[in-house]
Design an enzyme around this catalytic site. Structure first.
Site, PDB file in Angstrom:
ATOM      1  N   ASN A 116      31.366   8.158 -38.711  1.00  0.00           N
ATOM      2  CA  ASN A 116      30.185   8.049 -37.869  1.00  0.00           C
ATOM      3  C   ASN A 116      29.006   7.534 -38.690  1.00  0.00           C
ATOM      4  O   ASN A 116      28.896   7.805 -39.876  1.00  0.00           O
ATOM      5  CB  ASN A 116      29.863   9.397 -37.206  1.00  0.00           C
ATOM      6  CG  ASN A 116      28.889  10.232 -38.024  1.00  0.00           C
ATOM      7  OD1 ASN A 116      27.676  10.014 -37.977  1.00  0.00           O
ATOM      8  ND2 ASN A 116      29.421  11.184 -38.793  1.00  0.00           N
ATOM      9  N   PHE A 120      21.026  10.448 -37.326  1.00  0.00           N
ATOM     10  CA  PHE A 120      20.100  11.494 -36.867  1.00  0.00           C
ATOM     11  C   PHE A 120      19.488  11.140 -35.511  1.00  0.00           C
ATOM     12  O   PHE A 120      18.283  11.309 -35.288  1.00  0.00           O
ATOM     13  CB  PHE A 120      18.972  11.729 -37.883  1.00  0.00           C
ATOM     14  CG  PHE A 120      19.361  12.456 -39.144  1.00  0.00           C
ATOM     15  CD1 PHE A 120      20.612  13.034 -39.305  1.00  0.00           C
ATOM     16  CD2 PHE A 120      18.446  12.557 -40.191  1.00  0.00           C
ATOM     17  CE1 PHE A 120      20.948  13.697 -40.477  1.00  0.00           C
ATOM     18  CE2 PHE A 120      18.771  13.226 -41.364  1.00  0.00           C
ATOM     19  CZ  PHE A 120      20.036  13.794 -41.508  1.00  0.00           C
ATOM     20  N   SER A 183      23.213  13.495 -45.471  1.00  0.00           N
ATOM     21  CA  SER A 183      23.781  12.519 -44.541  1.00  0.00           C
ATOM     22  C   SER A 183      23.755  11.133 -45.191  1.00  0.00           C
ATOM     23  O   SER A 183      22.741  10.731 -45.767  1.00  0.00           O
ATOM     24  CB  SER A 183      22.986  12.477 -43.240  1.00  0.00           C
ATOM     25  OG  SER A 183      23.406  11.366 -42.454  1.00  0.00           O
ATOM     26  N   ASN A 185      23.787   8.442 -43.525  1.00  0.00           N
ATOM     27  CA  ASN A 185      23.405   7.496 -42.477  1.00  0.00           C
ATOM     28  C   ASN A 185      21.908   7.322 -42.299  1.00  0.00           C
ATOM     29  O   ASN A 185      21.464   6.643 -41.385  1.00  0.00           O
ATOM     30  CB  ASN A 185      24.043   7.922 -41.149  1.00  0.00           C
ATOM     31  CG  ASN A 185      25.555   7.946 -41.245  1.00  0.00           C
ATOM     32  OD1 ASN A 185      26.157   7.046 -41.827  1.00  0.00           O
ATOM     33  ND2 ASN A 185      26.168   8.989 -40.705  1.00  0.00           N
ATOM     34  N   THR A 186      21.105   7.952 -43.174  1.00  0.00           N
ATOM     35  CA  THR A 186      19.668   7.706 -43.229  1.00  0.00           C
ATOM     36  C   THR A 186      19.372   7.143 -44.612  1.00  0.00           C
ATOM     37  O   THR A 186      19.685   7.767 -45.620  1.00  0.00           O
ATOM     38  CB  THR A 186      18.874   9.007 -42.991  1.00  0.00           C
ATOM     39  OG1 THR A 186      19.102   9.464 -41.647  1.00  0.00           O
ATOM     40  CG2 THR A 186      17.385   8.770 -43.180  1.00  0.00           C
ATOM     41  N   LYS A 225      22.369  21.625 -47.505  1.00  0.00           N
ATOM     42  CA  LYS A 225      23.672  20.986 -47.244  1.00  0.00           C
ATOM     43  C   LYS A 225      23.806  19.766 -48.143  1.00  0.00           C
ATOM     44  O   LYS A 225      22.945  18.868 -48.128  1.00  0.00           O
ATOM     45  CB  LYS A 225      23.788  20.574 -45.777  1.00  0.00           C
ATOM     46  CG  LYS A 225      25.173  20.036 -45.412  1.00  0.00           C
ATOM     47  CD  LYS A 225      25.349  19.919 -43.914  1.00  0.00           C
ATOM     48  CE  LYS A 225      26.773  19.516 -43.546  1.00  0.00           C
ATOM     49  NZ  LYS A 225      26.989  19.516 -42.084  1.00  0.00           N
ATOM     50  N   ASN A 254      28.957  17.640 -46.597  1.00  0.00           N
ATOM     51  CA  ASN A 254      28.763  16.675 -45.532  1.00  0.00           C
ATOM     52  C   ASN A 254      29.918  15.663 -45.552  1.00  0.00           C
ATOM     53  O   ASN A 254      30.939  15.884 -46.208  1.00  0.00           O
ATOM     54  CB  ASN A 254      27.404  15.984 -45.724  1.00  0.00           C
ATOM     55  CG  ASN A 254      26.730  15.626 -44.413  1.00  0.00           C
ATOM     56  OD1 ASN A 254      27.369  15.084 -43.511  1.00  0.00           O
ATOM     57  ND2 ASN A 254      25.445  15.913 -44.313  1.00  0.00           N
TER      58      ASN A 254
END
Length: 345
Positions: A116, A120, A183, A185-186, A225, A254
């Site tokens: 994915n 966010f 994450s 993805n940022t 995390k 993560n």
């Protein structure tokens, strides 16, 4: 209950024929409708019991829901009703944001994995808090974790401001707060795991939390995390900062950027974080190292790649005190929750 839980395997082929994100949205909406009906709520309800304590919190069992499944806190009660010992929702950012362009979620069924790059996507802090306040999970004795992050448009140099806004907003409504710095993805978010960056962020959060403790009259545990893609030295640096900054626990881990386990599979080269069984071994390594560095008493929540009770047990054996599920729930359905609780008994 067993019959209804096992029917997920019958519904899964139809769900998997849909785009992964659409199937995700449909499943959550259907689950909420079932929960809102008193008859199906009781039929779907489960309470696997293995009472334990984590960060001073009393859990019905040590199997929780990982953040990411319910980003806006819209389905807390329905998800808790499936039998989780604790539920974590988010990641929420101060301002609402759409996330990355679709498609942004991809199944790799042969490995029971997902990739994915959601980014966010969420409705923002105000909407998130309103949803949390409407839920009954905490009033019914459930433990609720609220996961905070930074907006994509916020420069990394100003990330602390977003986390402070998030902490202040969710603090009155959380049993614990998760600071998500892992994450993939940022853009640049994982840079916050560096020694200087993490130390500065945790110091600011520590000071804000003392202010909130005085205002609320209670201390809310705060956890961090972290990513699975850390080398030993990086894990050791993070471990060395947690207790001095009064962090109460750590979630490991993560999603991963590694692709070795899925090389050659359809979608394997899609950008984003890989979750599911390919993360399990990486997560175990991080958990084991954290336990070595932090000693016996420090709370660790193990997440990443649990698709069976055996893997939940391996997380505990590596040093975790509790576990969380996400991708395994998508492939196995709610039956996985009880299976993990039984394995840990």
């Amino acid at each position: 209950m067993s019959f209804l839980f096992n029917t997920y395997s019958l519904a899964r082929p139809a769900l998997f024929s849909l785009d992964a994100e659409k199937a995700h949205e449909l499943t959550l909406a259907s689950l909420k409708k079932a929960y809102d009906c008193q008859l199906t709520r009781s039929l779907l309800g489960a309470r696997p019991s293995k009472p334990c304590t984590l960060m001073g919190l009393s859990l019905r069992n040590p199997v929780g829901l990982a953040a990411g499944l319910d980003k806006n806190g819209e389905y807390i009660d329905a998800l808790g009703n499936l039998g989780f010992g604790f539920v974590e929702v988010g990641t929420v950012t101060p301002k609402g944001q759409p996330g990355n362009p679709r498609p942004r979620m991809f199944r790799l069924p042969r490995e029971q994995a997902l990739i994915n790059r959601m980014g966010f996507n969420n409705h923002g802090l105000d909407a998130f808090i309103a949803n949390v306040k409407r839920s009954q999970w905490r009033a019914q004795g459930g433990i609720l974790g609220l996961n905070i992050g930074k907006n994509a448009a916020t420069p990394i140099e100003q990330a602390t401001d977003d986390y402070l806004l998030g902490l202040e907003g969710v603090y009155p409504h959380a049993d614990y707060v998760t600071v998500n710095i892992s994450s993939p993805n940022t853009k640049n978010l994982r840079a916050l795991q560096g020694q200087d960056e993490l130390s500065a962020l945790l110091l600011a959060l520590q000071e804000k939390r003392k202010e909130l403790d005085d205002r609320q009259g209670r201390r809310v545990p705060m956890v961090v995390k972290i990513a699975p893609d850390l080398d030993i030295d990086q894990v050791d640096v993070i471990a060395s900062l947690l207790m001095p900054h009064e962090v109460d626990g750590v979630i490991a881990t993560n999603t991963t950027l590694a692709r070795e386990a899925v090389r050659g599979l359809p979608y394997a080269n899609e950008a984003g974080g890989l979750s599911g069984p390919p993360v399990h071994a990486l997560s175990l390594q991080v958990i084991s190292r954290l336990r070595q560095q932090l000693g016996d008493g420090f709370p660790i929540i193990g997440v990443g790649g649990i698709v069976s009770g055996r893997q939940a047990l391996e997380k505990i054996q590596a040093g975790a005190n509790a576990v969380q599920l996400y991708t395994g729930l998508i492939y196995r359905g709610p039956v996985l929750i009880n299976e993990c609780v039984q394995a840990l008994e």
